[in-house]
Design an enzyme around this catalytic site. Structure first.
Site, PDB file in Angstrom:
ATOM      1  CG  ASP A   1      -7.651  10.089   3.025  1.00  0.00           C
ATOM      2  OD1 ASP A   1      -7.483  11.299   3.260  1.00  0.00           O
ATOM      3  OD2 ASP A   1      -8.736   9.501   3.194  1.00  0.00           O
TER       4      ASP A   1
ATOM      5  CB  THR B   1      -6.979   3.789   5.509  1.00  0.00           C
ATOM      6  OG1 THR B   1      -7.310   5.038   6.138  1.00  0.00           O
ATOM      7  CG2 THR B   1      -5.613   3.860   4.887  1.00  0.00           C
ATOM      8  CD1 TRP B   2     -14.410   4.563   6.562  1.00  0.00           C
ATOM      9  CD2 TRP B   2     -15.373   5.190   4.652  1.00  0.00           C
ATOM     10  NE1 TRP B   2     -15.712   4.886   6.841  1.00  0.00           N
ATOM     11  CE2 TRP B   2     -16.335   5.282   5.683  1.00  0.00           C
ATOM     12  CE3 TRP B   2     -15.757   5.543   3.356  1.00  0.00           C
ATOM     13  CZ2 TRP B   2     -17.643   5.691   5.466  1.00  0.00           C
ATOM     14  CZ3 TRP B   2     -17.049   5.962   3.132  1.00  0.00           C
ATOM     15  CH2 TRP B   2     -17.989   6.028   4.189  1.00  0.00           C
TER      16      TRP B   2
ATOM     17  CE1 TYR C   1     -13.174   8.029   6.794  1.00  0.00           C
ATOM     18  CE2 TYR C   1     -10.905   7.628   6.137  1.00  0.00           C
ATOM     19  CZ  TYR C   1     -12.132   8.244   5.928  1.00  0.00           C
ATOM     20  OH  TYR C   1     -12.311   9.065   4.844  1.00  0.00           O
TER      21      TYR C   1
ATOM     22  CE1 TYR D   1     -16.342  10.589  -0.881  1.00  0.00           C
ATOM     23  CE2 TYR D   1     -15.290  12.671  -0.367  1.00  0.00           C
ATOM     24  CZ  TYR D   1     -16.425  11.893  -0.443  1.00  0.00           C
ATOM     25  OH  TYR D   1     -17.635  12.398  -0.076  1.00  0.00           O
TER      26      TYR D   1
ATOM     27  CD  GLN E   1     -10.159  12.894   1.099  1.00  0.00           C
ATOM     28  OE1 GLN E   1     -10.952  12.156   1.681  1.00  0.00           O
ATOM     29  NE2 GLN E   1      -8.892  12.974   1.445  1.00  0.00           N
TER      30      GLN E   1
HETATM   31  P1  NAP Z   1     -13.086   3.113  -3.221  1.00  0.00           P
HETATM   32  O1  NAP Z   1     -11.653   3.324  -3.037  1.00  0.00           O
HETATM   33  O2  NAP Z   1     -13.758   3.663  -4.433  1.00  0.00           O
HETATM   34  O3  NAP Z   1     -13.431   1.548  -3.197  1.00  0.00           O
HETATM   35  C1  NAP Z   1     -12.949   0.668  -2.217  1.00  0.00           C
HETATM   36  C2  NAP Z   1     -13.489  -0.720  -2.542  1.00  0.00           C
HETATM   37  O4  NAP Z   1     -13.039  -1.114  -3.836  1.00  0.00           O
HETATM   38  C3  NAP Z   1     -13.012  -1.796  -1.579  1.00  0.00           C
HETATM   39  O5  NAP Z   1     -14.079  -2.707  -1.426  1.00  0.00           O
HETATM   40  C4  NAP Z   1     -11.861  -2.469  -2.331  1.00  0.00           C
HETATM   41  O6  NAP Z   1     -11.735  -3.839  -2.008  1.00  0.00           O
HETATM   42  C5  NAP Z   1     -12.333  -2.336  -3.766  1.00  0.00           C
HETATM   43  N1  NAP Z   1     -11.204  -2.262  -4.701  1.00  0.00           N
HETATM   44  C6  NAP Z   1     -10.180  -1.376  -4.711  1.00  0.00           C
HETATM   45  N2  NAP Z   1      -9.351  -1.616  -5.735  1.00  0.00           N
HETATM   46  C7  NAP Z   1      -9.860  -2.697  -6.397  1.00  0.00           C
HETATM   47  C8  NAP Z   1      -9.450  -3.429  -7.533  1.00  0.00           C
HETATM   48  N3  NAP Z   1      -8.336  -3.103  -8.198  1.00  0.00           N
HETATM   49  N4  NAP Z   1     -10.207  -4.475  -7.937  1.00  0.00           N
HETATM   50  C9  NAP Z   1     -11.345  -4.816  -7.271  1.00  0.00           C
HETATM   51  N5  NAP Z   1     -11.779  -4.156  -6.164  1.00  0.00           N
HETATM   52  C10 NAP Z   1     -11.045  -3.110  -5.744  1.00  0.00           C
HETATM   53  O7  NAP Z   1     -13.966   3.615  -1.975  1.00  0.00           O
HETATM   54  P2  NAP Z   1     -13.676   4.375  -0.613  1.00  0.00           P
HETATM   55  O8  NAP Z   1     -12.970   3.522   0.336  1.00  0.00           O
HETATM   56  O9  NAP Z   1     -14.993   4.964  -0.220  1.00  0.00           O
HETATM   57  O10 NAP Z   1     -12.778   5.640  -1.032  1.00  0.00           O
HETATM   58  C11 NAP Z   1     -11.364   5.632  -0.981  1.00  0.00           C
HETATM   59  C12 NAP Z   1     -10.854   6.416   0.191  1.00  0.00           C
HETATM   60  O11 NAP Z   1     -11.263   7.773   0.131  1.00  0.00           O
HETATM   61  C13 NAP Z   1     -11.411   5.941   1.540  1.00  0.00           C
HETATM   62  O12 NAP Z   1     -10.853   4.717   1.953  1.00  0.00           O
HETATM   63  C14 NAP Z   1     -11.084   7.138   2.395  1.00  0.00           C
HETATM   64  O13 NAP Z   1      -9.707   7.141   2.724  1.00  0.00           O
HETATM   65  C15 NAP Z   1     -11.439   8.277   1.446  1.00  0.00           C
HETATM   66  N6  NAP Z   1     -12.839   8.745   1.600  1.00  0.00           N
HETATM   67  C16 NAP Z   1     -13.059  10.017   2.045  1.00  0.00           C
HETATM   68  C17 NAP Z   1     -14.350  10.485   2.222  1.00  0.00           C
HETATM   69  C18 NAP Z   1     -14.559  11.884   2.725  1.00  0.00           C
HETATM   70  O14 NAP Z   1     -15.691  12.223   3.137  1.00  0.00           O
HETATM   71  N7  NAP Z   1     -13.560  12.732   2.703  1.00  0.00           N
HETATM   72  C19 NAP Z   1     -15.458   9.673   1.934  1.00  0.00           C
HETATM   73  C20 NAP Z   1     -15.210   8.401   1.442  1.00  0.00           C
HETATM   74  C21 NAP Z   1     -13.908   7.953   1.264  1.00  0.00           C
HETATM   75  P3  NAP Z   1     -10.626  -4.411  -0.985  1.00  0.00           P
HETATM   76  O15 NAP Z   1     -10.574  -3.491   0.174  1.00  0.00           O
HETATM   77  O16 NAP Z   1     -11.111  -5.787  -0.701  1.00  0.00           O
HETATM   78  O17 NAP Z   1      -9.293  -4.424  -1.712  1.00  0.00           O
END
Ligand code: NAP
Length: 277
Positions: free
Chosen positions: A48, A19-20, A53, A191, A163
């Site tokens: 998550d 949900t970032w 965030y 992530y 994570q």
């Molecule tokens: P991600 O999930 O790898 O990518 C998110 C991006 O991909 C968004 O722009 C989303 O677009 C797009 N997307 C997702 N599914 C898609 C699909 N089927 N087709 C096309 N585009 C798609 O990146 P993230 O948000 O960095 O990582 C996921 C989660 O991990 C975060 O939201 C957070 O909760 C967690 N996180 C944790 C840390 C940490 O330090 N612990 C760091 C980074 C992330 P739309 O939103 O437009 O659908």
């Protein structure tokens, strides 16, 4: 739903939702809530978030999305390192609970390592657990040396996950940190599993997906889901993306397909220091 077993024996969905950046923009808020709710309908009930965030905006949005169905969700949130002191983590957790509209978190993580000693954070997590405010605790962005140090700290062996940044283009953990965690049965919460959408445009993955009748996102997620100790948490604020991602649960990559992916995205040949986004 494919599940992953936590060290406590509890099973959680192998595919969850990140949900970032959710809740940051008014114009996309309703769709983001609808996307999270659709995800829950499809079984992606592990959600998550983090106090970081949007400085609480993501937690508020998650609270709205799960209102009336809290018990279906496995809620994960994270404490800022600078709040992870004996007292600070308790106050931070209470703020998170309020924003999420719940009385407990299912999993509370130290977001990354800061300057507060692990011993203080573990004490705070234990106090929160005794008070029923968190069910489990864990960590995020800890490399092998940090995990080894944590393991020697009182309460450190109680962590239920680490994570980490992990996807087809981020395989550095596979030689050192991952085997160490596997020996201790600590699952990885992967992530940025689609590398913030950048991975989905890579020619090699696009071609692989086309050849095998799946979408690039499904191929990237199915690669993570091929292991039994990985929980993937893609963020999708668009319902079409949620539906697409949920389709990864129907795919079991064959040994041949995994080898093809190894050729396109080679595994590391030497340990690589952990990267974070
Ligand atoms: P991600 O999930 O790898 O990518 C998110 C991006 O991909 C968004 O722009 C989303 O677009 C797009 N997307 C997702 N599914 C898609 C699909 N089927 N087709 C096309 N585009 C798609 O990146 P993230 O948000 O960095 O990582 C996921 C989660 O991990 C975060 O939201 C957070 O909760 C967690 N996180 C944790 C840390 C940490 O330090 N612990 C760091 C980074 C992330 P739309 O939103 O437009 O659908």
């Amino acid at each position: 739903m494919k599940t992953v077993t936590l060290p406590s024996g509890e099973k959680v969905p192998a595919l969850g939702q990140g949900t970032w950046n959710m809740g940051d923009t008014h114009a996309t808020r309703a769709e983001e809530i609808a996307a999270l709710q659709l995800g829950m309908d499809l079984g992606l009930t592990l959600i998550d978030t983090a106090e970081m965030y949007g400085e609480g905006k993501s937690e508020e949005l998650v609270g709205e999305a799960i209102a009336g169905r809290r018990d279906e969700a496995f809620l994960v949130s994270k404490v800022y390192p600078h709040n992870a002191s004996r007292k600070g983590a308790i106050v931070a957790c209470e703020r998170s609970l309020k924003r999420l509209g719940t009385d407990r978190l299912d999993l509370y993580l130290l977001h990354w390592r800061g300057t507060i000693p692990f011993s203080e954070t573990m004490e705070a997590f234990a106090a929160l657990q005794s008070a029923g405010k968190i069910r489990h605790y864990g960590v995020s962005n800890l490399d092998l040396n940090d995990m080894q140090e944590l393991w020697k700290t009182s309460g450190g062996k109680g962590v239920k996950t680490n994570q980490l940044l992990h996807n087809l283009t981020r395989r550095g953990i596979e030689l050192d940190l991952l085997p160490w965690m596997q020996e201790r049965k600590i699952p990885v919460m992967a992530y940025s599993p689609v590398e913030q959408a950048r991975l989905l445009k890579q020619r090699g993955l696009v071609d692989f997906a086309k050849r095998h009748g799946m979408t690039p996102a499904q191929a990237a997620l199915a690669w993570l889901l091929a292991r039994d100790d990985v929980i993937a948490i893609p963020k999708a604020g668009d319902r079409k993306h949620v539906q697409d991602n949920a389709g990864a649960l129907e795919i079991r990559l064959s040994a041949g397909q995994l080898l093809e992916l190894d050729k396109i995205f080679p595994p590391p040949t030497a340990p690589v220091p952990l990267a974070m986004l």
